[in-house]
Scaffold this motif. Structure first.
Motif, short mmCIF file in Angstrom:
data_model
loop_
_atom_site.label_atom_id
_atom_site.label_comp_id
_atom_site.label_asym_id
_atom_site.label_seq_id
_atom_site.Cartn_x
_atom_site.Cartn_y
_atom_site.Cartn_z
N VAL A 1 9.62 6.28 -14.71
CA VAL A 1 9.05 5.29 -13.78
C VAL A 1 7.68 5.71 -13.27
N SER A 2 7.04 6.65 -13.94
CA SER A 2 5.78 7.19 -13.44
C SER A 2 4.61 6.25 -13.74
N PRO A 3 3.87 5.82 -12.71
CA PRO A 3 2.74 4.91 -12.91
C PRO A 3 1.46 5.65 -13.26
N ARG A 4 1.38 6.24 -14.43
CA ARG A 4 0.17 6.93 -14.88
C ARG A 4 -0.93 5.90 -15.11
N LEU A 5 -2.17 6.34 -15.06
CA LEU A 5 -3.29 5.42 -15.29
C LEU A 5 -3.12 4.74 -16.65
N GLY A 6 -3.22 3.43 -16.65
CA GLY A 6 -3.12 2.65 -17.87
C GLY A 6 -1.71 2.36 -18.32
N ALA A 7 -0.71 2.88 -17.62
CA ALA A 7 0.68 2.64 -18.02
C ALA A 7 1.09 1.22 -17.70
N VAL A 8 1.94 0.67 -18.55
CA VAL A 8 2.53 -0.64 -18.29
C VAL A 8 3.98 -0.40 -17.93
N LEU A 9 4.35 -0.76 -16.71
CA LEU A 9 5.72 -0.57 -16.25
C LEU A 9 6.45 -1.89 -16.33
N ARG A 10 7.65 -1.87 -16.76
CA ARG A 10 8.42 -3.09 -16.95
C ARG A 10 9.57 -3.13 -15.95
N PHE B 1 0.83 -1.20 0.00
CA PHE B 1 0.00 0.00 0.00
C PHE B 1 0.86 1.25 0.00
N LYS B 2 0.37 2.29 -0.66
CA LYS B 2 0.90 3.64 -0.54
C LYS B 2 -0.30 4.57 -0.33
N TYR B 3 -0.19 5.44 0.67
CA TYR B 3 -1.24 6.41 0.97
C TYR B 3 -0.56 7.77 0.96
N PHE B 4 -0.73 8.49 -0.13
CA PHE B 4 -0.06 9.76 -0.35
C PHE B 4 -1.14 10.84 -0.41
N THR B 5 -1.03 11.86 0.42
CA THR B 5 -2.10 12.84 0.52
C THR B 5 -1.62 14.27 0.27
N ARG B 6 -2.56 15.08 -0.16
CA ARG B 6 -2.34 16.53 -0.13
C ARG B 6 -3.11 17.03 1.09
N ARG B 7 -2.78 18.19 1.56
CA ARG B 7 -3.39 18.73 2.78
C ARG B 7 -4.91 18.84 2.61
N ASP C 1 7.14 13.16 -7.07
CA ASP C 1 7.99 12.25 -7.85
C ASP C 1 8.51 11.10 -6.99
N LEU C 2 8.82 11.37 -5.73
CA LEU C 2 9.28 10.29 -4.85
C LEU C 2 8.15 9.34 -4.49
N ALA C 3 6.93 9.85 -4.36
CA ALA C 3 5.78 8.98 -4.09
C ALA C 3 5.61 7.98 -5.22
N ARG C 4 5.69 8.47 -6.46
CA ARG C 4 5.56 7.56 -7.60
C ARG C 4 6.71 6.57 -7.64
N LEU C 5 7.91 7.03 -7.36
CA LEU C 5 9.07 6.14 -7.35
C LEU C 5 8.92 5.05 -6.29
N HIS C 6 8.49 5.41 -5.09
CA HIS C 6 8.31 4.41 -4.03
C HIS C 6 7.21 3.41 -4.39
N PHE C 7 6.19 3.87 -5.09
CA PHE C 7 5.13 2.97 -5.54
C PHE C 7 5.69 1.95 -6.55
N VAL C 8 6.48 2.44 -7.49
CA VAL C 8 7.08 1.54 -8.48
C VAL C 8 8.05 0.58 -7.79
#
Length: 194
Positions: free
Chosen positions: A163-172, A85-91, A112-119
């Motif tokens: 390494v950005s996990p955009r919606l629908g992206a396929v990461l390898r 799980f990753k729970y990343f929030t804005r205020r 950018d670090l949130a996306r990196l940690h998710f990947v």
């Protein structure tokens, strides 16, 4: 929310779809105080929807003399699911849920670090899910649209676009042997990587 599933299997322990658990959470707990609160609430919702699936939080995964901790292991009668799980929030401050509950979410600035940690979690799941009777799911829950939307017109590319996990992206991530590289532009000046 962004989800990733190993081999396209989005069921939890072969019993219930990830979407059904998330929908159940959305009706009762649309906001969480922390990632630990999300993990616990997910495990509880899973038990309510499928009592034959057992949940274990923070399960050690030992590899090469080192222990890493899996956020949630779901054990069904014949299959298992590893979940990160990753729970990343804005205020945000407000009330939500049934019954209503007060929330004061912190803002996390390093998108950018949130996306990196998710990947990196996805890469960890690739290592943890080597059993034929196990799948892995990576779940990111956020109220920050910048995590899944591309930059606006006139804005430059993000530092983590590789390494950005955009919606629908396929990461390898598998081709890197489970290691996710840090994009060159996000490294601090003067820091050398070996």
């Amino acid at each position: 929310m962004t989800t990733g599933a190993m081999d396209g299997n989005r069921t939890v322990a072969g019993r219930i779809s990830l979407g059904d658990v998330i929908a159940h959470l959305g009706r009762h707990r649309p906001v969480f105080h922390s990632e630990a609160d999300l993990q616990h609430s997910f495990a509880r919702a899973l038990w309510e929807l499928s009592p034959d699936v057992h949940s274990r939080l923070e399960v050690p995964q030992r590899t090469a003399g080192k222990a890493e901790y899996l956020d949630l292991l779901c054990i069904g009668p014949s299959t298992r699911t590893a979940i990160e799980f990753k729970y990343f929030t804005r205020r945000w401050t407000g009330a939500a849920g049934t019954p209503p509950e007060d929330y004061a979410l912190k803002g996390h600035a390093a998108v950018d670090l949130a996306r990196l940690h998710f990947v990196r979690d996805i890469a960890r799941l690739e290592r943890f899910c080597r059993r034929s009777d196990q799948n892995g799911l990576a779940v990111m829950l956020t109220n920050d649209a910048s995590l899944w939307t591309p930059p606006g017109i006139g804005r430059g590319q993000t530092r983590d676009r590789e390494v950005s996990p955009r919606l629908g992206a396929v990461l390898r991530t598998g081709r890197s042997g489970g290691r996710v590289p840090v994009p060159r532009r996000s490294r601090r000046p003067g820091v050398r990587r070996g």
